[in-house]
Design an enzyme around this catalytic site. Structure first.
Site, short mmCIF file in Angstrom:
data_model
loop_
_atom_site.label_atom_id
_atom_site.label_comp_id
_atom_site.label_asym_id
_atom_site.label_seq_id
_atom_site.Cartn_x
_atom_site.Cartn_y
_atom_site.Cartn_z
N GLU A 56 0.83 -1.21 0.00
CA GLU A 56 0.00 0.00 0.00
C GLU A 56 0.86 1.25 0.00
OE1 GLU A 56 -2.87 -0.58 3.18
OE2 GLU A 56 -3.95 -2.02 1.92
N GLU A 67 -1.75 -9.65 -6.54
CA GLU A 67 -1.71 -10.27 -7.87
C GLU A 67 -0.81 -9.45 -8.80
OE1 GLU A 67 -4.33 -9.48 -6.04
OE2 GLU A 67 -6.03 -10.79 -6.38
N CYS A 100 -9.55 -8.18 -7.53
CA CYS A 100 -10.34 -6.99 -7.90
C CYS A 100 -10.43 -6.88 -9.42
CB CYS A 100 -9.70 -5.73 -7.29
SG CYS A 100 -8.21 -5.16 -8.14
N CYS A 103 -7.12 -6.30 -11.21
CA CYS A 103 -6.27 -7.51 -11.21
C CYS A 103 -6.78 -8.54 -12.20
CB CYS A 103 -6.18 -8.11 -9.82
SG CYS A 103 -5.09 -7.15 -8.75
#
Ligand code: THU
Length: 147
Positions: A56, A67, A100, A103
């Site tokens: 992050e 990923e 997500c 990804c």
């Protein structure tokens, strides 16, 4: 290949190993904002396994998913010709989770509709699907080529 046939192309032991490696990678997660520790393990068609975790950033939008980190590492270590046989995602938060949307597109660049996706479902149930199920009608390189 159907989802079940694809799933069966990896033994239960291979699937468990890939899930385990994804979970181990999550231990390295840098996630001081969400505290959602995610890991991913890629099984390439040549049998190599590469892992990654989420990283992050205080800008929030520069966060890299597990990923994406694993894909970048796979290309860096194995070259641009990598192809994905299977991908496992895991988290250390005992939560159900799926790759997500971004990804899914990233994985599609190196996978195909039959690429197996292993993920944690509700109550820790191990679930399996395919990339084609997660992102139907994905943008692909061939669509960019002039006719
Ligand atoms: N995240 C991943 O790394 N992979 C996923 O499949 C879902 C989300 C990360 C991004 C962010 O660091 C945190 O999980 C919360 O969304």
């Amino acid at each position: 290949m159907s989802q079940n046939a694809q799933s069966a192309s990896l033994t239960p032991e291979q699937q468990a190993q890939l899930r385990h490696l994804a979970e181990a990678a999550a231990a390295h997660s840098y996630s001081p904002y969400s505290h959602f520790r995610v890991g991913a393990a890629l099984l390439l068609t040549d049998g190599a396994i590469i892992t990654g975790c989420n990283v992050e950033n205080c800008s929030y939008r520069l966060t890299s998913c597990a990923e994406q980190g694993a894909i970048a590492r796979a290309v860096a270590e194995h070259g641009p010709g990598i192809r994905l046989r299977a991908v496992a995602v895991a988290n250390l938060n005992s939560a159900a989770s799926m790759p997500c949307g971004a990804c899914r597109q990233t994985l599609t660049e190196f996978g195909d509709d039959d690429t197996l996706i292993l993920y944690p479902g509700e109550n820790g149930t191990p679930e399996a699907t395919t990339l084609g199920e997660l992102l139907p009608h994905a943008l692909r390189l061939e669509y960019l080529e002039p006719k």
